[in-house]
Design a protein around this motif. Structure first.
Motif, PDB file in Angstrom:
ATOM      1  N   ASP A   1       0.808  -1.219   0.000  1.00 13.53           N
ATOM      2  CA  ASP A   1       0.000   0.000   0.000  1.00 13.53           C
ATOM      3  C   ASP A   1       0.839   1.267   0.000  1.00 13.53           C
ATOM      4  O   ASP A   1       0.357   2.329  -0.347  1.00 13.53           O
ATOM      5  N   LEU A   2       2.086   1.173   0.389  1.00 11.55           N
ATOM      6  CA  LEU A   2       2.917   2.363   0.494  1.00 11.55           C
ATOM      7  C   LEU A   2       3.507   2.689  -0.876  1.00 11.55           C
ATOM      8  O   LEU A   2       4.534   2.193  -1.276  1.00 11.55           O
ATOM      9  N   SER A   3       2.831   3.562  -1.606  1.00 11.87           N
ATOM     10  CA  SER A   3       3.243   3.959  -2.950  1.00 11.87           C
ATOM     11  C   SER A   3       4.450   4.892  -2.883  1.00 11.87           C
ATOM     12  O   SER A   3       4.834   5.359  -1.805  1.00 11.87           O
ATOM     13  N   VAL A   4       5.019   5.202  -4.037  1.00 11.51           N
ATOM     14  CA  VAL A   4       6.139   6.139  -4.090  1.00 11.51           C
ATOM     15  C   VAL A   4       5.734   7.493  -3.499  1.00 11.51           C
ATOM     16  O   VAL A   4       6.452   8.035  -2.653  1.00 11.51           O
ATOM     17  N   PRO A   5       4.581   8.066  -3.894  1.00  7.42           N
ATOM     18  CA  PRO A   5       4.194   9.334  -3.258  1.00  7.42           C
ATOM     19  C   PRO A   5       4.051   9.213  -1.733  1.00  7.42           C
ATOM     20  O   PRO A   5       4.442  10.114  -1.004  1.00  7.42           O
ATOM     21  N   ASP A   6       3.510   8.081  -1.265  1.00  3.09           N
ATOM     22  CA  ASP A   6       3.387   7.880   0.178  1.00  3.09           C
ATOM     23  C   ASP A   6       4.757   7.845   0.843  1.00  3.09           C
ATOM     24  O   ASP A   6       4.960   8.430   1.910  1.00  3.09           O
TER      25      ASP A   6
ATOM     26  N   GLU B   1      18.210  14.096  -3.381  1.00  2.00           N
ATOM     27  CA  GLU B   1      18.475  13.763  -1.982  1.00  2.00           C
ATOM     28  C   GLU B   1      17.381  12.848  -1.430  1.00  2.00           C
ATOM     29  O   GLU B   1      17.675  11.900  -0.702  1.00  2.00           O
ATOM     30  N   ILE B   2      16.144  13.161  -1.782  1.00  2.00           N
ATOM     31  CA  ILE B   2      15.023  12.329  -1.330  1.00  2.00           C
ATOM     32  C   ILE B   2      15.164  10.928  -1.907  1.00  2.00           C
ATOM     33  O   ILE B   2      14.987   9.931  -1.205  1.00  2.00           O
ATOM     34  N   ALA B   3      15.502  10.849  -3.194  1.00  2.00           N
ATOM     35  CA  ALA B   3      15.676   9.551  -3.850  1.00  2.00           C
ATOM     36  C   ALA B   3      16.766   8.738  -3.158  1.00  2.00           C
ATOM     37  O   ALA B   3      16.591   7.535  -2.893  1.00  2.00           O
ATOM     38  N   THR B   4      17.874   9.367  -2.855  1.00  2.43           N
ATOM     39  CA  THR B   4      18.973   8.673  -2.190  1.00  2.43           C
ATOM     40  C   THR B   4      18.564   8.189  -0.802  1.00  2.43           C
ATOM     41  O   THR B   4      18.824   7.041  -0.442  1.00  2.43           O
ATOM     42  N   GLN B   5      17.922   9.056  -0.042  1.00  2.80           N
ATOM     43  CA  GLN B   5      17.533   8.724   1.327  1.00  2.80           C
ATOM     44  C   GLN B   5      16.446   7.654   1.401  1.00  2.80           C
ATOM     45  O   GLN B   5      16.382   6.909   2.371  1.00  2.80           O
ATOM     46  N   THR B   6      15.592   7.588   0.398  1.00  2.00           N
ATOM     47  CA  THR B   6      14.488   6.625   0.413  1.00  2.00           C
ATOM     48  C   THR B   6      14.766   5.407  -0.451  1.00  2.00           C
ATOM     49  O   THR B   6      13.935   4.503  -0.522  1.00  2.00           O
ATOM     50  N   ASP B   7      15.903   5.397  -1.131  1.00  2.00           N
ATOM     51  CA  ASP B   7      16.289   4.296  -2.017  1.00  2.00           C
ATOM     52  C   ASP B   7      15.262   4.105  -3.140  1.00  2.00           C
ATOM     53  O   ASP B   7      14.901   2.991  -3.490  1.00  2.00           O
ATOM     54  N   LEU B   8      14.791   5.227  -3.683  1.00  2.00           N
ATOM     55  CA  LEU B   8      13.842   5.222  -4.791  1.00  2.00           C
ATOM     56  C   LEU B   8      14.501   5.827  -6.023  1.00  2.00           C
ATOM     57  O   LEU B   8      15.480   6.565  -5.919  1.00  2.00           O
ATOM     58  N   ASP B   9      13.945   5.542  -7.185  1.00  2.00           N
ATOM     59  CA  ASP B   9      14.425   6.111  -8.439  1.00  2.00           C
ATOM     60  C   ASP B   9      14.163   7.613  -8.453  1.00  2.00           C
ATOM     61  O   ASP B   9      13.068   8.065  -8.086  1.00  2.00           O
ATOM     62  N   GLU B  10      15.150   8.396  -8.873  1.00  2.00           N
ATOM     63  CA  GLU B  10      15.008   9.857  -8.868  1.00  2.00           C
ATOM     64  C   GLU B  10      13.854  10.324  -9.757  1.00  2.00           C
ATOM     65  O   GLU B  10      13.128  11.250  -9.407  1.00  2.00           O
ATOM     66  N   GLY B  11      13.647   9.684 -10.903  1.00  2.00           N
ATOM     67  CA  GLY B  11      12.539  10.045 -11.779  1.00  2.00           C
ATOM     68  C   GLY B  11      11.198   9.802 -11.113  1.00  2.00           C
ATOM     69  O   GLY B  11      10.277  10.616 -11.225  1.00  2.00           O
ATOM     70  N   ALA B  12      11.087   8.674 -10.392  1.00  2.92           N
ATOM     71  CA  ALA B  12       9.839   8.368  -9.685  1.00  2.92           C
ATOM     72  C   ALA B  12       9.595   9.374  -8.570  1.00  2.92           C
ATOM     73  O   ALA B  12       8.457   9.802  -8.342  1.00  2.92           O
ATOM     74  N   VAL B  13      10.663   9.782  -7.895  1.00  7.58           N
ATOM     75  CA  VAL B  13      10.538  10.777  -6.828  1.00  7.58           C
ATOM     76  C   VAL B  13      10.087  12.114  -7.410  1.00  7.58           C
ATOM     77  O   VAL B  13       9.188  12.769  -6.874  1.00  7.58           O
TER      78      VAL B  13
ATOM     79  N   THR C   1       8.390  12.686 -10.147  1.00  4.12           N
ATOM     80  CA  THR C   1       6.981  12.563 -10.535  1.00  4.12           C
ATOM     81  C   THR C   1       6.079  12.625  -9.309  1.00  4.12           C
ATOM     82  O   THR C   1       5.056  13.320  -9.309  1.00  4.12           O
ATOM     83  N   ALA C   2       6.469  11.919  -8.260  1.00  4.72           N
ATOM     84  CA  ALA C   2       5.676  11.919  -7.030  1.00  4.72           C
ATOM     85  C   ALA C   2       5.600  13.317  -6.427  1.00  4.72           C
ATOM     86  O   ALA C   2       4.530  13.749  -5.987  1.00  4.72           O
ATOM     87  N   LEU C   3       6.714  14.029  -6.422  1.00  4.44           N
ATOM     88  CA  LEU C   3       6.726  15.388  -5.876  1.00  4.44           C
ATOM     89  C   LEU C   3       5.793  16.310  -6.655  1.00  4.44           C
ATOM     90  O   LEU C   3       5.065  17.118  -6.062  1.00  4.44           O
ATOM     91  N   THR C   4       5.807  16.185  -7.976  1.00  3.82           N
ATOM     92  CA  THR C   4       4.922  17.004  -8.805  1.00  3.82           C
ATOM     93  C   THR C   4       3.458  16.716  -8.472  1.00  3.82           C
ATOM     94  O   THR C   4       2.646  17.637  -8.324  1.00  3.82           O
ATOM     95  N   ARG C   5       3.116  15.453  -8.321  1.00  2.66           N
ATOM     96  CA  ARG C   5       1.736  15.086  -7.983  1.00  2.66           C
ATOM     97  C   ARG C   5       1.357  15.551  -6.580  1.00  2.66           C
ATOM     98  O   ARG C   5       0.236  16.007  -6.344  1.00  2.66           O
ATOM     99  N   LEU C   6       2.288  15.421  -5.646  1.00  2.00           N
ATOM    100  CA  LEU C   6       2.018  15.878  -4.284  1.00  2.00           C
ATOM    101  C   LEU C   6       1.849  17.398  -4.240  1.00  2.00           C
ATOM    102  O   LEU C   6       1.033  17.917  -3.479  1.00  2.00           O
ATOM    103  N   LYS C   7       2.602  18.110  -5.076  1.00  2.00           N
ATOM    104  CA  LYS C   7       2.465  19.566  -5.153  1.00  2.00           C
ATOM    105  C   LYS C   7       1.084  19.935  -5.695  1.00  2.00           C
ATOM    106  O   LYS C   7       0.436  20.864  -5.198  1.00  2.00           O
ATOM    107  N   GLN C   8       0.622  19.204  -6.716  1.00  8.71           N
ATOM    108  CA  GLN C   8      -0.702  19.471  -7.282  1.00  8.71           C
ATOM    109  C   GLN C   8      -1.805  19.285  -6.248  1.00  8.71           C
ATOM    110  O   GLN C   8      -2.836  19.941  -6.303  1.00  8.71           O
ATOM    111  N   ARG C   9      -1.565  18.415  -5.286  1.00  8.54           N
ATOM    112  CA  ARG C   9      -2.539  18.171  -4.219  1.00  8.54           C
ATOM    113  C   ARG C   9      -2.346  19.122  -3.038  1.00  8.54           C
ATOM    114  O   ARG C   9      -3.079  19.044  -2.053  1.00  8.54           O
TER     115      ARG C   9
END
Length: 123
Positions: free
Chosen positions: A18-23, A41-53, A55-63
């Motif tokens: 249930d814990l998506s990239v935006p979550d 920095e977020i990608a490195t700290q969370t071990d996520l792909d920078e592109g996915a991070v 995209t998630a940030l853009t969507r979180l900003k829209q919300r």
């Protein structure tokens, strides 16, 4: 993002998926709500792909859940908006389970004397 063995063994598959990239990104920013980060920095700290991070940030900003200035991102200070997001509760619960609940008084004991550049009121 990696999890510890205890969380792996004691958390249901549904809770883990249930814990998506935006979550995960939002959970990270909430856990560090006194700072602003670049996407890499977020990608490195969370071990996520920078592109996915990104995209998630853009969507979180829209919300309206994160704020963006230059290349930096921070969680919103609008507590009501933040709590209305369903992923916030899941992310917070998982991070609290993994890392323990926060004690802001303890954080203040170890906080630097000088404000982070993103928090300075320089003109």
């Amino acid at each position: 993002m990696s999890i510890d063995r205890e969380t792996f063994e004691n958390t249901s598959e549904e809770e883990l998926t249930d814990l998506s990239v935006p979550d995960q990104v939002l959970g990270f920013l909430v856990a560090h709500d006194d700072r602003a980060f670049q996407a890499r920095e977020i990608a490195t700290q969370t071990d996520l792909d920078e592109g996915a991070v990104s995209t998630a940030l853009t969507r979180l900003k829209q919300r309206g859940l994160v704020e963006h200035k230059a290349t930096y991102w921070a969680v919103t200070t609008d507590e009501d908006r933040l709590h209305s997001y369903s992923g916030y509760e899941r992310a917070t619960a998982l991070f609290n389970e993994q890392l323990g609940t926060e004690n802001k008084d303890e954080w203040q004991e170890h906080a630097p004397e000088e404000a982070h550049p993103s928090q300075r009121d320089e003109v």
